[in-house]
Scaffold this active site. Structure first.
Site: not given
Length: 433
Positions: A44, A270, A280
């Site tokens: 994104e 992850r 983020k």
RNA sequence: UGCCCUGUGGUGUAAUUGGCAACACGCCUGACUCUGGAUCAGGAGAGCCCAGGUUCGACCCCUGGCGGGGCAGCCA
């Protein structure tokens, strides 16, 4: 002959295969998608890529290369309120820098807005989606909780024609932001909350970085992602663990729409590094609140930051390979990251010498008027890089740390009476100081 | 107290898929008068979350526990 070759290939590829590659091997052997392997990396564009993304990039693009397949880069830009073009540029730069190439496979979820809209109408026509007018608050209450089932929306029973009309008017901009949503009609009693009539379209008047003000309704992630994968013909849609509970919805969308292809979503854990922020949202905060000097501040765990810090793409790729791929949450020791860069630098960095804290040394048996140039190998591990000349004379300087008046046990450098070798030059012994 | 995932040395990842555990990082020891943060040679460290069961035999299969993680955005 061919047997030999086959065995050789098998033994060469016998290196530990992670579970995702095992699934792909299996799919290849059952001819599930023929010989095709197409993955995708779907960031994104709302921030810079960090070391955690690097793991996903290496996984997806790595598979594309290994299986002679391809990997698409697709920007997941379905929420215009937080996405910017600065980010898409940085993301492309970082992926290239890491050494990967998406070729012609550059896409944006927004490329599919028209098609996505069509699919939504199809869902309505099939009686599988309805326009809901519950407020966000009410919707939350109707959703139920983790342990209690939800309640059906009072708008759930609307007729197909009414739904279609309302949805078209949503698109036309007749209703204010947040006043209506398009929801999939699945099951409010599902133990999986993602299946309790999830919203698939919302009204949001925001300027989109690519489609401008063409739209005032935008698709939600689950809906857009499954269909984008499908439209690109992705074979294996690799994502992180938190989307595991979303897979039933991913499958429901494609099954209900009876799409010609149905990518397989596979989730992996992850990357987590100790002492390292991998969110983020938080990294964004560090930047916007000025705690660091931008996304590429060398203290940042972003790809751009690591690059400025002196990390090499090889080191990062090696790290990704070393940490492996699995489903259990784990925290990798940063020592592994550091080892990766030391290893790469040790192998390839060109050596130069400098004396930071000088100490004068007099070579008493070396002629006063003489000077010669010694060959300093640029990198012992890469002799092909050659050498450079460094002057040697009666008077020279060494690092202060390389001398100790009273050596501690195990000290092997210069001290009274000791003989040492001056690198790339002569032996020398200390008599006086 | 619903659903999903997960549980192997300090940290990660393996075990040809039932035959008693490997690799990497880290750590320790020794060697080395040419990067001692390098290289080479050794070593310690898990008996595989627990309890039953199946089996000649289980880290791998079954049952039941326990631990860790995720999920109630009109975020992704």
């Amino acid at each position: 002959m061919s047997d030999e070759l086959e065995n050789k290939n098998i033994s060469e590829s016998a290196a530990p295969r992670d579970f995702i590659r095992q699934i792909i091997d299996e799919d290849l052997s059952t001819w599930k998608n023929g010989t095709k392997v197409l993955t995708r990396f779907p960031p994104e564009p709302n921030g810079y890529l960090h070391i955690g993304h690097a793991k996903s990039i290496c996984l997806n693009f790595g598979i594309g290369i290994e299986y002679n397949g391809k990997t698409n880069l697709r920007f997941d830009d379905t929420n215009p309120s937080k996405e910017e073009t600065e980010y898409v540029d940085s993301i492309m730069e970082d992926i290239r820098w890491l050494g990967f190439d998406w070729g012609t496979g550059l896409f944006y979820a927004s490329d599919y807005f028209d098609k996505l809209y069509e699919f939504a109408e199809t869902l309505i026509l099939k009686g599988k989606a309805f326009v809901c007018e519950l407020s966000a608050d009410d919707m939350r209450h109707y959703r139920g909780t983790l342990t209690e089932p939800g309640k059906e929306s009072p708008y759930r029973g609307r007729g197909i024609d009414e739904n279609l009309d309302l949805f078209r008017r949503m698109k036309a901009g007749e209703f204010p932001d947040g006043s209506k949503t398009l929801r999939a009609k699945i099951d409010m009693n599902s133990p999986n909350i993602n299946l309790r009539d999830p919203v698939i379209y919302r009204i949001m008047r925001a300027h989109h970085h690519r489609t401008g003000d063409n739209w005032c309704i935008y698709p939600m992630y689950d809906y857009a992602h499954a269909l984008s994968d499908m439209l690109e013909g992705i074979t294996h849609s690799i994502c992180t663990l938190e989307f595991e509970d979303h897979r039933p919805l991913y499958d429901w969308i494609l099954d209900t729409l009876e799409t010609p292809c149905h990518p397989q979503q596979i989730e992996f854990a992850r990357l987590n590094l100790n002492y390292t922020i991998m969110s983020k949202r938080k990294l964004n905060e560090l930047v916007t609140k000025g705690y660091v000097n931008g996304w590429d501040d060398p203290r940042m765990p972003t790809i751009a930051g690591l690059r400025r810090r002196g990390y090499t793409p090889e080191a990062i790729r090696n790290l990704a390979e070393r940490v492996g791929v699995a489903k259990r949450e784990s925290i990798i020791d940063v020592a592994l990251l550091e080892f990766s860069i030391r290893e790469d630098l040790n192998k390839h960095a060109e050596r130069v010498t400098a004396v930071i804290n000088p100490l004068k040394v007099l070579i008493t048996n070396y002629p006063d008027d003489q000077e010669e140039f010694m060959d300093f190998t640029i990198n012992p591990e890469e002799p092909e890089k050659g050498s450079r000349k460094v002057p040697f004379s009666r008077e020279l300087y060494i690092e202060r740390e390389d001398f100790m008046e009273e050596p501690v046990k195990g000290y092997f450098r210069l001290f009274p009476g000791n003989e040492v070798r001056l690198r790339w030059a002569y032996f020398c012994q200390m008599y006086r100081f």
